[in-house]
Design a protein around this motif. Structure first.
Motif, short mmCIF file in Angstrom:
data_model
loop_
_atom_site.label_atom_id
_atom_site.label_comp_id
_atom_site.label_asym_id
_atom_site.label_seq_id
_atom_site.Cartn_x
_atom_site.Cartn_y
_atom_site.Cartn_z
N VAL A 93 -4.02 7.04 5.75
CA VAL A 93 -2.66 7.05 5.19
C VAL A 93 -2.50 8.19 4.19
O VAL A 93 -1.50 8.91 4.20
CB VAL A 93 -2.36 5.69 4.53
N VAL A 116 3.25 6.90 4.15
CA VAL A 116 3.58 7.72 5.32
C VAL A 116 4.99 7.43 5.85
O VAL A 116 5.77 8.36 6.06
CB VAL A 116 2.54 7.55 6.44
N ILE A 150 4.41 5.29 11.73
CA ILE A 150 3.33 6.09 11.14
C ILE A 150 2.71 7.01 12.19
O ILE A 150 2.70 8.23 12.03
CB ILE A 150 2.26 5.19 10.50
#
Length: 526
Positions: free
Chosen positions: A71, A235, A375
């Motif tokens: 992340v 994100v 993401i």
């Protein structure tokens, strides 16, 4: 290290991209491994005793690699590229390159110890030496947590340095471009304000093992979730900024409402740091705190809904959307996937319903769908645009690459939706998460989830190969071909409204700003 440091923001973005993708591959292998274990729930006691430690390590590695490394790597990759696209720049590239290694390497030492604590590391389980496969002494376990502490500090410093660099290179007059604005707030300030809570929680464990400092469970959990919930937004909210830039480009019209997008930053930023309290639903909380949970979560959800509405109206009011372009296709898939992933979250703000599904596969299905859509696919959309900038405007993806990207992302989406909704339904009817031995009734659900996961593994290889080979500069002539019609170069201005923006020009060969060079009539850059 200094000689290898990238000299441009684009180069830095690709370095962090390479780090994130490397960990993503390792995490994916771990996921397929433990899903294979879950295909056999009724193991003999001795076999289960031997397999369970490996299973819980793989689950822990999967979660910690995702939330503590991938992340952050992807967020900083997006941040650096947002500055590049916006005629802004990173300045301290050598420092940011050194921090890249501190963000990624310390966790290797931690994983070498074989943690079985789960990514959430709840006390008292995480304070027992039996929760490590290899490390058993207080000294080694303390070292493992210290490496995690170092990593969290490096993440905090990276966010701070990039944010300062962004401030120094922002336009002298007018608004900060929308992509850079989202990156500054969510890959910069948001991380800087929430990551120290994780660092403090990890340091507390270090002091426990090295100096016998007692740990208060509730206080530790509060520290952890103050980071542990906002981290899921690092994100996605930064990707929102990227989609605000890309979707109008392929829709052939300005963003439906830039004003909505900019006001939404305040809403998402504020409530993204308050909604974490709903992770304490199963604790004996006072009534007034429970009353606080539902509205804050719903308001945050409204912010995501506003993003969906804004982008949806942009697409719906366009004459034609260019989904034949791989970047445009990936952006559209990320947008649609985010909507489908968000539907499962509608019941979660309600206290009574949340408690029922809190520790089940229902929640696992929801947040994995968010990961797999906004993401992964959202980042892929921006990464493809990033690679286009790297290769140059006279190059485009070859037919082989396009086929792998279109086919891979399409197959990935099918597998993700299948696995995510199967998880959620199984959780809704009672499948508890993280159990290596679960009731035989749920074996068919686990089988289906594993098969969908295998589809995702195959599809990931399809769309990742052109990306990875380009990053490694191997066989790029196969995946990229000359283009007769140059695509829109990085930093191209798109008219958003009638507000002029004076944006300093950046020489991207050196990524330095010439403060005396402005284009006074430029429109807001997307």
């Amino acid at each position: 290290m200094v000689k290898l440091a990238p000299k441009t923001s684009l180069g830095l973005a690709l370095v962090y991209a390479a780090g994130g993708i490397s960990w993503l591959i390792a995490m994916g292998i771990a996921a397929l491994w433990f899903r294979t274990i879950l295909l056999n729930p009724n193991l003999p006691p001795k076999t289960e005793e031997a397999v369970a430690p490996l299973y819980y390590f793989l689950v822990t590695f999967h979660g910690q690699a995702a939330m503590m490394i991938i992340v952050e790597d992807l967020s900083f990759s997006l941040f650096a590229y947002a500055l590049y696209k916006s005629n802004m720049s990173t300045i301290h590239n050598k420092l940011l390159y050194a921090l890249f290694w501190l963000v990624n390497v310390p966790m290797i030492i931690t994983f070498a110890g074989g943690p079985k604590t789960g990514w959430y590391m709840y006390p008292p389980l995480a304070l027992q030496s039996g929760c490590w496969l290899e490390f058993h002494s207080n000294t080694l376990i303390g070292l493992a947590y210290f490496m995690m502490f170092v990593q969290a500090v490096a993440v905090t410093l990276t966010a701070l340095v990039m944010f300062i660099d962004a401030l120094k290179t922002k336009p002298k007059e007018g608004k900060i471009p929308i992509f850079a604005a989202y990156a500054m707030m969510f890959a910069g300030a948001f991380i800087f304000l929430t990551e120290p809570a994780l660092a403090a929680a990890e340091l507390w464990y270090v002091l426990y093992f090295w100096a016998n400092v007692p740990v208060n469970p509730l206080t530790w959990v509060v520290l952890f979730w103050f980071w542990g919930h906002p981290v899921v937004y690092y994100v996605p909210f930064t990707v929102f900024g990227g989609l605000y830039a890309l979707i109008p480009q392929f829709a052939g019209r300005p963003l439906y409402s830039e004003k909505w997008a900019r006001w939404n930053i305040l809403l998402l930023f504020t409530f993204g740091m308050t909604a974490w309290v709903h992770h304490l639903q199963t604790w004996p909380l006072p009534v007034y705190i429970r009353a606080f949970i539902t509205p804050t979560t719903l308001i945050l959800a409204a912010g995501s809904g506003l993003t969906v509405l804004n982008l949806g109206l942009t697409i719906a009011t366009a004459k034609k959307y260019d989904y034949k372009n791989p970047v445009g296709f990936a952006s559209l898939i990320a947008f649609i996937g985010f909507i489908l992933a968000g539907l499962q979250a509608l019941i979660l703000p309600e206290n009574t319903l949340n408690v029922l599904v809190h520790n089940t596969y229902y929640v696992v299905g929801h947040f994995h769908l968010m990961i797999w859509t906004i993401i992964v696919v959202g980042y892929v959309a921006i990464l493809l645009d990033m690679l286009q900038a790297k290769m140059g405007t006279l190059m485009q993806l070859s037919n082989i690459s396009k086929g792998m990207v279109f086919g891979g992302l399409g197959l990935w989406t099918v597998g993700a939706l299948g696995a995510g909704y199967t998880m959620s339904y199984a959780g809704y009817i009672g499948l508890i998460r993280r159990w290596v031995s679960y009731p035989p009734y749920f074996q068919s659900f686990m089988d289906a989830i594993s098969y969908f996961a295998m589809i995702m593994g195959i599809s990931f290889a399809m769309y990742a190969i052109p990306v990875i080979f380009t990053l490694l500069r191997v066989g790029t002539s196969i995946f990229w071909v000359s283009s007769e019609a140059p695509s829109m170069p990085a930093g191209t201005n798109i008219t958003m409204n009638n507000t002029p923006t004076d944006t300093p020009k950046v020489d991207h060969a050196k990524d330095t700003v010439n403060p005396n060079s402005f284009k006074g009539n430029d429109k807001n850059l997307v």
